[in-house]
Design a protein around this motif. Sequence first.
Motif, PDB file in Angstrom:
ATOM      1  N   SER A  64      -7.464  12.048   5.622  1.00  0.00           N
ATOM      2  CA  SER A  64      -7.257  13.469   5.837  1.00  0.00           C
ATOM      3  C   SER A  64      -8.822  14.063   5.957  1.00  0.00           C
ATOM      4  O   SER A  64      -9.704  13.491   5.224  1.00  0.00           O
ATOM      5  N   TRP A  65      -8.983  15.187   6.551  1.00  0.00           N
ATOM      6  CA  TRP A  65      -9.969  16.019   6.493  1.00  0.00           C
ATOM      7  C   TRP A  65     -10.237  16.567   5.196  1.00  0.00           C
ATOM      8  O   TRP A  65     -11.320  17.030   4.763  1.00  0.00           O
ATOM      9  N   LEU A  66      -9.039  16.635   4.279  1.00  0.00           N
ATOM     10  CA  LEU A  66      -9.167  17.236   3.026  1.00  0.00           C
ATOM     11  C   LEU A  66      -9.900  16.497   2.022  1.00  0.00           C
ATOM     12  O   LEU A  66     -10.671  17.301   1.232  1.00  0.00           O
ATOM     13  N   TYR A  67     -10.256  15.441   2.405  1.00  0.00           N
ATOM     14  CA  TYR A  67     -11.168  14.672   1.399  1.00  0.00           C
ATOM     15  C   TYR A  67     -12.745  14.934   1.734  1.00  0.00           C
ATOM     16  O   TYR A  67     -13.581  14.497   0.851  1.00  0.00           O
ATOM     17  N   ASN A  68     -13.013  16.084   2.190  1.00  0.00           N
ATOM     18  CA  ASN A  68     -14.211  16.501   2.469  1.00  0.00           C
ATOM     19  C   ASN A  68     -14.497  17.814   1.244  1.00  0.00           C
ATOM     20  O   ASN A  68     -15.511  17.853   1.084  1.00  0.00           O
ATOM     21  N   ARG A  69     -13.501  18.036   0.782  1.00  0.00           N
ATOM     22  CA  ARG A  69     -13.321  19.175  -0.135  1.00  0.00           C
ATOM     23  C   ARG A  69     -13.115  18.853  -1.435  1.00  0.00           C
ATOM     24  O   ARG A  69     -12.147  17.948  -1.968  1.00  0.00           O
ATOM     25  N   ARG A  70     -14.110  19.302  -2.352  1.00  0.00           N
ATOM     26  CA  ARG A  70     -14.178  18.877  -3.866  1.00  0.00           C
ATOM     27  C   ARG A  70     -12.600  19.569  -4.570  1.00  0.00           C
ATOM     28  O   ARG A  70     -12.083  18.826  -5.460  1.00  0.00           O
TER      29      ARG A  70
ATOM     30  N   TRP B 274      -5.912  18.558  13.061  1.00  0.00           N
ATOM     31  CA  TRP B 274      -5.863  19.931  13.490  1.00  0.00           C
ATOM     32  C   TRP B 274      -5.511  20.913  12.332  1.00  0.00           C
ATOM     33  O   TRP B 274      -5.669  22.133  12.567  1.00  0.00           O
ATOM     34  N   GLY B 275      -5.036  20.263  11.116  1.00  0.00           N
ATOM     35  CA  GLY B 275      -4.581  21.397   9.986  1.00  0.00           C
ATOM     36  C   GLY B 275      -5.912  21.871   9.491  1.00  0.00           C
ATOM     37  O   GLY B 275      -5.736  23.032   9.008  1.00  0.00           O
ATOM     38  N   GLN B 276      -7.119  21.585   9.837  1.00  0.00           N
ATOM     39  CA  GLN B 276      -8.400  22.207   9.261  1.00  0.00           C
ATOM     40  C   GLN B 276      -8.372  23.700   9.911  1.00  0.00           C
ATOM     41  O   GLN B 276      -9.203  24.459   9.393  1.00  0.00           O
ATOM     42  N   PHE B 277      -7.806  23.841  11.031  1.00  0.00           N
ATOM     43  CA  PHE B 277      -7.734  25.163  11.526  1.00  0.00           C
ATOM     44  C   PHE B 277      -6.846  26.057  11.092  1.00  0.00           C
ATOM     45  O   PHE B 277      -6.815  27.308  11.691  1.00  0.00           O
ATOM     46  N   LEU B 278      -5.832  25.837  10.078  1.00  0.00           N
ATOM     47  CA  LEU B 278      -5.084  26.802   9.569  1.00  0.00           C
ATOM     48  C   LEU B 278      -5.279  27.041   8.033  1.00  0.00           C
ATOM     49  O   LEU B 278      -5.700  26.187   7.116  1.00  0.00           O
TER      50      LEU B 278
ATOM     51  N   VAL C  71       0.758  -1.241  -0.097  1.00  0.00           N
ATOM     52  CA  VAL C  71      -0.127  -0.045  -0.105  1.00  0.00           C
ATOM     53  C   VAL C  71       0.803   1.312  -0.116  1.00  0.00           C
ATOM     54  O   VAL C  71       1.709   1.122   0.651  1.00  0.00           O
ATOM     55  N   ILE C  72       0.576   2.052  -1.008  1.00  0.00           N
ATOM     56  CA  ILE C  72       1.156   3.486  -0.739  1.00  0.00           C
ATOM     57  C   ILE C  72       0.049   4.700  -0.032  1.00  0.00           C
ATOM     58  O   ILE C  72      -1.139   4.388  -0.270  1.00  0.00           O
ATOM     59  N   ARG C  73       0.718   5.330   0.854  1.00  0.00           N
ATOM     60  CA  ARG C  73      -0.031   6.061   1.603  1.00  0.00           C
ATOM     61  C   ARG C  73       0.435   7.582   1.413  1.00  0.00           C
ATOM     62  O   ARG C  73       1.491   7.977   1.302  1.00  0.00           O
ATOM     63  N   LEU C  74      -0.655   8.253   1.100  1.00  0.00           N
ATOM     64  CA  LEU C  74      -0.368   9.807   0.395  1.00  0.00           C
ATOM     65  C   LEU C  74      -0.438  10.611   1.793  1.00  0.00           C
ATOM     66  O   LEU C  74      -1.200  10.687   2.038  1.00  0.00           O
ATOM     67  N   HIS C  75       0.280  11.799   1.262  1.00  0.00           N
ATOM     68  CA  HIS C  75       0.465  12.777   2.227  1.00  0.00           C
ATOM     69  C   HIS C  75       0.390  14.184   1.398  1.00  0.00           C
ATOM     70  O   HIS C  75       1.214  14.332   0.249  1.00  0.00           O
ATOM     71  N   PHE C  76       0.117  15.262   2.175  1.00  0.00           N
ATOM     72  CA  PHE C  76      -0.273  16.322   1.423  1.00  0.00           C
ATOM     73  C   PHE C  76      -0.139  17.471   2.338  1.00  0.00           C
ATOM     74  O   PHE C  76      -0.508  17.649   3.580  1.00  0.00           O
ATOM     75  N   SER C  77       0.972  18.645   2.088  1.00  0.00           N
ATOM     76  CA  SER C  77       0.935  19.848   2.901  1.00  0.00           C
ATOM     77  C   SER C  77       0.931  20.926   1.693  1.00  0.00           C
ATOM     78  O   SER C  77       1.593  21.292   0.994  1.00  0.00           O
ATOM     79  N   GLY C  78      -0.298  21.737   2.269  1.00  0.00           N
ATOM     80  CA  GLY C  78      -0.314  22.882   1.322  1.00  0.00           C
ATOM     81  C   GLY C  78       0.540  24.135   1.285  1.00  0.00           C
ATOM     82  O   GLY C  78       0.727  25.022   0.629  1.00  0.00           O
TER      83      GLY C  78
END
Length: 240
Positions: free
Chosen positions: A152-158, A185-189, A102-109
Motif C-alpha cells: 500500500s501507499w500507506l506504508y509511506n506514512r508513520r 489511487w486511494g492516496q487521492f482521497l 502468507v497473510i495479506r493485510l488490507h486496510f480501509s480508513g
Amino acid sequence: MHYPREFFAVQLAFAQKMVALTQQPYEEVVLHKTAFYRILGLDWSFDPGNSVWQEYRAGLRQGETDIDWTYQFYLAHLDSIPEYTTPRWGCFSYEYQPEAWVIRLHFSGLLDASGYGPLTSLRKDARVAELRSLFTHLKEKYPDARRVHGGSWLYNRREYTRLFPAEYGQSARAVEPSLQARGLWGQFLRYTNDINEQVATLFLERLDQLRDAEEYAQCFPYQVMITGAPIEVFYDFYGV
C-alpha cells in the motif's frame, strides 16, 4: 462507499496522458491503467468483453465529456456494486494464501466513523485493538501461517506503520504500482471520501511534465510499498 467525481477525473487525466505518450488505444488504456473496472464491482479477470464494461466503454469519447460519462455510469451502477464482502476487524481485513503460508493485510480508513481520522493519535488505540483482535483470530484459525505481507501507499506514512511491529514497517520498499487496483489511487482521497486537492494537484502537475511513459510512477506523490515479516513478531507485538 461513494467516490467523488474528481476521483474519476484524476484517473482519466492519467489515461489520456498515457495515450498521448504511448499511442495505445484509449479504451485499452482506460481498462489497464485505471481502477475503473474494479470500481464498477467487476472481478479480477479484467475481461474487456464483460457486458458492463462494454456498455461503459461505448460511451467514451477521449475528451472532457468522459468525466461526466464515467461518473454518471458509476452512479447508475452504484446499487449493484458489492460492498466489503470479507470479515473485517474495524478498518482491517485479510486474505490467506495457503500455498505460501502468507497473510495479506488490507486496510480501509473509510470504515472509521469517529470523525477524527482513522490514523490520528486519537484513533491509534482503536486501530491497535482491531489488529490485536485480528491476530488473535489468525493464530487460532491459521496456526500454520508463517508471514504477514502488505502492499500500500500507506506504508509511506508513520501514522500507519506505527500500528505494526518495527520490523514490518522497516521492511517497506517501493515497487511498480498496480494501476488497476484501487489501493494506489486511494492516496487521492481523504478519510472523509472527498478528494485530497493537495495530492491531486501535485500529481497533475507532475503528469503535465511527464515525457516518458515508463516513468509514470514518479507522478504519484506516494509510491506503493510492499512489506513483510514473520507472523511471530505480530503475535509478540500485540501480546496474543
